[in-house]
Design a protein around this motif. Structure first.
Motif, PDB file in Angstrom:
ATOM      1  N   ASN A   1      12.290  -3.679   5.744  1.00  0.00           N
ATOM      2  CA  ASN A   1      13.364  -4.602   5.348  1.00  0.00           C
ATOM      3  C   ASN A   1      13.518  -4.602   3.838  1.00  0.00           C
ATOM      4  O   ASN A   1      12.535  -4.431   3.117  1.00  0.00           O
TER       5      ASN A   1
ATOM      6  N   ILE B   1       3.125  -2.212  18.008  1.00  0.00           N
ATOM      7  CA  ILE B   1       2.817  -2.952  16.781  1.00  0.00           C
ATOM      8  C   ILE B   1       3.657  -4.219  16.677  1.00  0.00           C
ATOM      9  O   ILE B   1       3.218  -5.194  16.087  1.00  0.00           O
ATOM     10  N   ASN B   2       4.839  -4.226  17.257  1.00  0.00           N
ATOM     11  CA  ASN B   2       5.651  -5.460  17.149  1.00  0.00           C
ATOM     12  C   ASN B   2       5.072  -6.609  17.967  1.00  0.00           C
ATOM     13  O   ASN B   2       5.490  -7.747  17.808  1.00  0.00           O
ATOM     14  N   GLN B   3       4.127  -6.325  18.820  1.00  0.00           N
ATOM     15  CA  GLN B   3       3.449  -7.423  19.520  1.00  0.00           C
ATOM     16  C   GLN B   3       2.060  -7.680  18.952  1.00  0.00           C
ATOM     17  O   GLN B   3       1.491  -8.748  19.152  1.00  0.00           O
ATOM     18  N   LYS B   4       1.509  -6.719  18.214  1.00  0.00           N
ATOM     19  CA  LYS B   4       0.141  -6.846  17.744  1.00  0.00           C
ATOM     20  C   LYS B   4       0.019  -7.210  16.272  1.00  0.00           C
ATOM     21  O   LYS B   4      -1.005  -7.747  15.855  1.00  0.00           O
ATOM     22  N   TRP B   5       0.998  -6.844  15.487  1.00  0.00           N
ATOM     23  CA  TRP B   5       0.877  -7.005  14.033  1.00  0.00           C
ATOM     24  C   TRP B   5       1.818  -8.067  13.479  1.00  0.00           C
ATOM     25  O   TRP B   5       2.903  -8.299  13.991  1.00  0.00           O
ATOM     26  N   SER B   6       1.365  -8.671  12.375  1.00  0.00           N
ATOM     27  CA  SER B   6       2.260  -9.577  11.660  1.00  0.00           C
ATOM     28  C   SER B   6       3.325  -8.734  10.946  1.00  0.00           C
ATOM     29  O   SER B   6       3.151  -7.529  10.728  1.00  0.00           O
ATOM     30  N   TRP B   7       4.393  -9.383  10.613  1.00  0.00           N
ATOM     31  CA  TRP B   7       5.574  -8.655  10.137  1.00  0.00           C
ATOM     32  C   TRP B   7       5.307  -7.896   8.834  1.00  0.00           C
ATOM     33  O   TRP B   7       5.776  -6.765   8.652  1.00  0.00           O
ATOM     34  N   ASP B   8       4.554  -8.481   7.926  1.00  0.00           N
ATOM     35  CA  ASP B   8       4.264  -7.813   6.650  1.00  0.00           C
ATOM     36  C   ASP B   8       3.524  -6.507   6.869  1.00  0.00           C
ATOM     37  O   ASP B   8       3.751  -5.519   6.175  1.00  0.00           O
ATOM     38  N   ARG B   9       2.628  -6.514   7.850  1.00  0.00           N
ATOM     39  CA  ARG B   9       1.831  -5.319   8.107  1.00  0.00           C
ATOM     40  C   ARG B   9       2.715  -4.219   8.676  1.00  0.00           C
ATOM     41  O   ARG B   9       2.579  -3.043   8.328  1.00  0.00           O
TER      42      ARG B   9
ATOM     43  N   LEU C   1       5.865  -3.954   8.060  1.00  0.00           N
ATOM     44  CA  LEU C   1       6.772  -3.502   6.999  1.00  0.00           C
ATOM     45  C   LEU C   1       6.111  -2.530   6.039  1.00  0.00           C
ATOM     46  O   LEU C   1       6.751  -1.610   5.547  1.00  0.00           O
ATOM     47  N   ARG C   2       4.842  -2.749   5.728  1.00  0.00           N
ATOM     48  CA  ARG C   2       4.234  -1.836   4.753  1.00  0.00           C
ATOM     49  C   ARG C   2       3.607  -0.623   5.419  1.00  0.00           C
ATOM     50  O   ARG C   2       3.112   0.275   4.742  1.00  0.00           O
TER      51      ARG C   2
END
Lengths: 768, 768
Positions: free
Chosen positions: A493, A586-594, A596-597
């Motif tokens: 983003n 990953i969209n169910q396992k990770w926070s959004w910042d993780r 994104l980077r």
């Protein structure tokens, strides 16, 4: 693969055995629709188990008040939600006074559902032991008529197994309906009037705020062993419900059958005062034809659709079932007859995602509709956006653009933006590009230029203006840059210089300039009208040319690839193959910042550009970019596998192309994303078609010539499809030995097959 | 400047004239508090005009369910909201049967409010003509006692001007209270019990979900011309309200006076079964002392606070009023006695922003509390974070960190994250740096190292681990980078290598490593305990050292400045001076994407790093960075002007420093941000103190030595302040000619004044 309970079958979706945990998934998978309305596969009879009820009417929505944590200037105030409509399917059933409810039965055996795609009907059968021990067999069949688009018909048969039984059928209409996916506990529907006579019942309702008027109606007939039973039903009228009760007594193995005809008349087609009368007339027509005749017409109508759209795959039942499921659902959702409608991402199968129109329509659906229907259908989809141009200009104004710059919404129902995440609403602006591209694509495929001077050019100009204003000149780079965007890969983003966005922005401006020139020369009066209307100035055009000339494209010398965005190479470049499977999706396992980077890509991004602008790049370039980006791609968007399947096929990686194909074609059937309960992924289904026709078939249009480079996955013995190319129907059949072409049309067609010119003459089978 | 109705006065905030459009602003500006509770300046009597009622109890909050448009993994489920507490101030008043309500009076004259900051009370007076023509004078005074922190006292006097009058005072408690700023229409408070006797009334309530128990209580006395009237009130008890009615008859110019003592006992201090008894005892104490004695104690208590914290400015009343307002409000909000409490951004003056603790506490407030109070106060603020370490570790785990890495929340009440915008919650991670910095700063200022081995080191290690895991190695840059962050400038989101974040991250790791070494050598048993608890490995420390050595800092060779983030120079670099004023404030005029891609800076970002780590950079470097960044800074955060004022003073730009000073000190009084209605900006008020003491006074601590470089704005004749430096109180007085130092303490103090060593001995005035 997450579930695997759908039984492979070439023409049907079949489920066997009753599993309460699968009820909501099956309600989605077995949905029926006829372009004007749709119905999840909810049971007709009572069901006290976990269920997601859904009936939907095309174009009827509700402006759900936007809910966000932190308001940003420019957010839409309302979010257009697909609206759950009054229940027309319900039939309350008692057997010797006991309610039939699969959730309370002692035993349910021989449960089977079948969605027959060839003929367009849904059937269900089972044998149930009621709490008191009574055993019955039940058979139901229903369909949404293509002949009478306002009508659904249900045949419901109860057969006692070993006792005499009094069976009460209470077909009903119920307008006390809510949405599962609503932000506020708003009431959506309000009753205008309720009316009935000895046979028919009507509830006229309107939606609050949007003021859509709909009349829900029904009439039923009862039979014992196909013999009509004349009976005046007992009526029960409550605030929001009308039920008619019919009572029949049957001996063991005798069949008690109800035919229910019901549905909606809507003010899309009538004045609101006429809705009840229109419903009466419609009911009369339907009841006079009767269930069986209507069903016969249904089969014929679907035969017509399949005759043009079917893809046959030999030797691979799951692949065959997958492609037919996709083609069937696309046709259930949108038949192309009404330019007010569009292709909602969940069609008529669920409520998730508001609005009905995403860039999916232009990027994924238009090619399917161009090739499998009359060209007016695709043109209707283009006109839909033309009708929304003024709103797209207003939308851009809210974001600070001026002078007729147009930004089409990310999600819309009526031209207004419905989405409210800043990184999407304000920044996923590449969507504008797909809208210009679709105009070009329509002309390229159909050869019909008339749309551009008539309507398309205004859209092209609005979009070009947007890009011209959206770039800024970077003195550091000495180029125009586009800062702060979200590309097709929504797992990044607010990035700078997303290559795809920059590329399509430049292309949009170029194509607008080129179209202006052509219209000026060839359609002088249109040119004058459009210039007067848009006030496009020389200065603007000069600046546009400068932007085209000096657009920045991030490129890695080391890897010899265009970079997805300026910062891509700073990421920790671990491929998906080296990512622990426990971390996915990953969209169910990770926070959004993780997310994104990370380097992980949700769906084709640079490769989306290579897909649209295939002829701008060499095969070597495609291969290099595919090899660079695909290993980072997690395909967590339903729109991802199809583009990759097409490109893998182009690169002759048939195993990979086949794997992607299966994933796109069976995404919902096998529930890859563990969310099929919420509805189907309708728009991505066009991608499945694309995988076969453009991927395996290698179909392209370049320089006005239709070309093919057919290939075949080793799992298939053969496959065939038809395409409507400029009014002529070409059938292409491919097997492991050769490719056959057959033309239904009146003129010879010159095509390229594997770069060699082939002339196909009407009604002659050509083998290459 | 947006409003200018507060009358300049050295010790008071004064409003004259009744303006209904100013009611809500004044309710904020005239708020009172005593660290344990706070009260907006709502009228005691009925008011049917537009008002924002607010009573708040320290540490009492409610977990409002988080509302976002699109959920992201890791978002907190609840948002801790400052909770509006039962109304204790209310006094319903009738005069000859007519309700007193300023919104319905025929005429209101001589309306005056005064918030006396020196003595800590709020007064209001007016003359009103009631609808039927009756004229009365009203005088009220109230305060929240510093002596009895659970008690508020009100004196309410009504004097008929020219007629006999029957005056009914109905003091009441009302627990039917809602929050203005709530996501859901949740009820917050539930009644446990209601009780009363002839004099006293109690409502014991608890909050839903958080289960805070509070008893709201009252007792009143009536007087005619200061003569006590013995009277048993008439009681009226409803579901959520108790009212006691006292009736007095007075002649013209005779004064009818009510003293109401009321407030809260809370389970922060008592077992919940004892709240009513505790309230009885508290009421007895208060009533026995009486209004006037309690007021006397109030004056003495505030005198003590001012004796340490006052800053005197000569020759500039508005500047004087500004600084005192800030010091007063900070002390009303937080007195530092309870390590469970913290400094909410709106204190007790409004509900906006949930939670009570932001990085503001460490970055802006701790210096103020260190210098103006006993060092235990600052230590309590550090311990607050120590108590939340486990939750910070959990918070980091939610985002994929492990092994004891700690990420402190952006906003919190009890250690859990309350905020839910991904770009803030997950990415504005620099906040972690301020928490380590405060530990260092506390030691630097107080000389008390004991906190580090006792508690601080665990926090430093948790934070260092976070940074060590949060960086990734960029093979493209051959350095460690930090991708996807939001820096102090919240007008850029998800940027790469925000210089401030990278710099403080490196510093945090370095300081943790350095502290580990020191504790190992000097506090061996603490070292063993901490190493056993944290399991910090050699490998981790080696990696930490590598990160310190190879951290990437974006730098522009051309401009010779560190870059705010990787992409800064690609922006369209138009300074604020060249931005059309109609476009400001940009956060109200522009959509978020436009703000993000603009060069405009909300508050000090690179310069925040230069503020914290001043001694790491030369004055020339500061000047270069100030000149590069300040011109792009829109100061749309309340935390912006103070840092710039300090730095402008350092650069000898006294006019600019003075302008920034006025803006920080009168931010709320003059309502620069057009939002004072919603409450005051409490935490930024510490920045005003910083502007004078660190800015104009040039106070620093370097190498254990306190130093000054005093300067004076030309608008001032002189200014003076005191600081508590390591237990000794140093008074600094500056005028245009010289600087005087006076020490209350027992030991000589060596200080640096303009880089020259000066010895100040106790109780001797030293002039430099």
């Amino acid at each position: 693969m997450n579930q695997n309970y759908i039984i492979p079958n070439e023409w049907s979706i079949v489920e066997e055995g009753f599993d309460t945990t699968k009820v909501k998934s099956s309600e989605s998978l077995f949905s029926i629709g006829n372009g004007a309305m749709g119905q999840r596969a909810n049971f007709e009879e009572d069901y006290s188990g976990d269920t997601f009820q859904g009936s939907y009417i095309a174009g009827v929505y509700y402006p759900d008040k936007t809910r966000v944590g932190w308001w940003k200037n420019g957010y839409p105030e309302y979010f257009a939600k697909v609206l759950n409509a009054p229940n027309w399917i319900g039939i309350h059933i008692t057997i010797n006074g006991e309610t039939l409810d699969l959730a309370t039965c002692k035993k349910v055996t021989n449960f089977r559902r079948e969605l027959n795609m060839k003929e367009g009907w849904l059937a269900r059968s089972f044998q149930a032991t009621l709490p008191t021990g009574m055993e019955v067999k039940v058979n139901t069949k229903r369909f949404l008529s293509l002949e009478l688009e306002e009508v659904g018909a249900i045949e419901y048969t109860v057969t006692p197994v070993n006792e005499y039984a009094t069976i009460e059928f209470s077909p009903y209409l119920d307008v006390a309906i809510i949405n599962e996916d609503s932000n506020w506990d708003d009431k959506f529907w309000e009753i205008v009037s309720t009316s009935f006579d000895e046979k028919q019942a009507f509830i006229h309702t309107h939606t609050l705020k949007t003021e859509f008027h709909v009349c829900t109606f029904m009439e039923s007939k009862v039979f014992i062993d196909s013999q009509k039973v004349y009976q005046v039903p007992v009526k029960k009228i409550s605030n929001s419900k009308i039920a008619f009760t019919y009572k029949v007594e049957v001996a063991p193995t005798e069949k008690a059958t109800l035919h229910k005809f019901a549905g909606y008349t809507a003010d899309r087609n009538y004045r609101k005062e006429e809705l009840v009368i229109a419903a009466q007339k419609t009911l009369e027509k339907a009841v006079n034809m009767g269930f069986n005749d209507l069903l016969e017409l249904q089969k014929q109508a679907w035969l017509k659709i399949w005759n043009m759209a079917d893809i046959i795959i030999e030797g691979d039942v799951k692949a065959q079932q997958g492609i037919r499921f996709n083609i069937f659902q696309l046709n259930q959702t949108y038949l192309g007859t009404d330019p007010q409608l569009n292709i909602g991402p969940k069609g008529f199968t669920g409520e998730k995602y508001g609005g009905s129109t995403y860039w999916d329509t232009e990027a994924y659906c238009i090619p399917f509709y161009m090739a499998t229907k009359d060209q007016q259908v695709a043109r209707n989809l283009l006109e839909y956006r033309y009708h929304h141009l003024d709103k797209a200009i207003e939308n851009a104004e809210k974001l600070g653009f001026k002078n007729g710059a147009a930004l089409y919404p990310m999600v819309t129902m009526n031209g207004e933006e419905c989405h409210n995440e800043w990184e999407i609403t304000f920044e996923e602006i590449h969507r504008n590009g797909a809208i210009s591209f679709a105009i070009y694509n329509y002309y390229r495929y159909t050869g019909d230029y008339s749309y551009i001077p008539e309507k398309g050019l205004e859209v092209l100009i609005g979009i070009a203006r947007f890009w011209q204003q959206r770039v800024n000149f970077s003195t550091a780079k000495n180029k125009y840059v586009i800062l702060g965007v979200t590309g097709p890969n929504e797992y990044e983003n607010n990035v700078n210089n997303n290559w795809y966005t920059n590329y399509i922005a430049k292309w949009c401006i170029e194509y607008a300039l080129e179209s202006i020139e052509k219209v000026k020369t060839e359609y002088a009066s249109d040119y004058e009208r459009i210039m007067a209307k848009t006030n496009l100035s020389e200065a603007e055009m000069l600046h546009m040319k400068d932007v085209v000339k000096n657009m920045y494209f991030p490129f890695s010398e080391k890897h010899q690839v265009y970079l997805q965005q300026d910062g891509f190479l700073d990421k920790e470049l671990i491929t998906v193959a080296d990512l622990d499977v426990s971390q996915r999706p990953i969209n169910q396992k990770w926070s959004w910042d993780r997310i994104l980077r990370s380097p992980y890509i949700k769906q084709a991004d640079v490769l989306q550009g290579f897909y649209f602008f295939e002829d701008h790049f060499t095969d070597e370039e495609l291969e290099r970019h595919f090899d660079f980006y695909e290993p980072f791609t997690v395909h967590e968007s339903s729109l991802s596998p199809c583009v990759h399947s097409v490109q893998a096929a182009k690169l002759n990686r048939m195993e990979q192309a086949y794997t992607f194909y299966l994933r796109t074609s069976r995404l919902d059937l096998d529930d890859y994303n563990k969310e099929v309960e919420e509805g189907l992924h309708i728009t991505s289904m066009a991608g499945t078609w694309m995988s076969i026709v453009e991927g395996f078939g290698g179909m392209r249009v370049e320089d006005n010539i239709l070309s093919f480079e057919p290939k075949i996955p080793k799992q298939w013995q053969g496959y065939s499809f038809k395409v409507n190319f400029r009014g002529q129907i070409l059938k292409v059949s491919v097997d492991q030995y050769d490719t056959k072409f057959e033309l239904e049309g009146s003129k010879e067609l010159e095509i390229l097959v594997n770069n060699k010119t082939v002339i196909v003459s009407p009604n002659n089978l050509i083998t290459v």
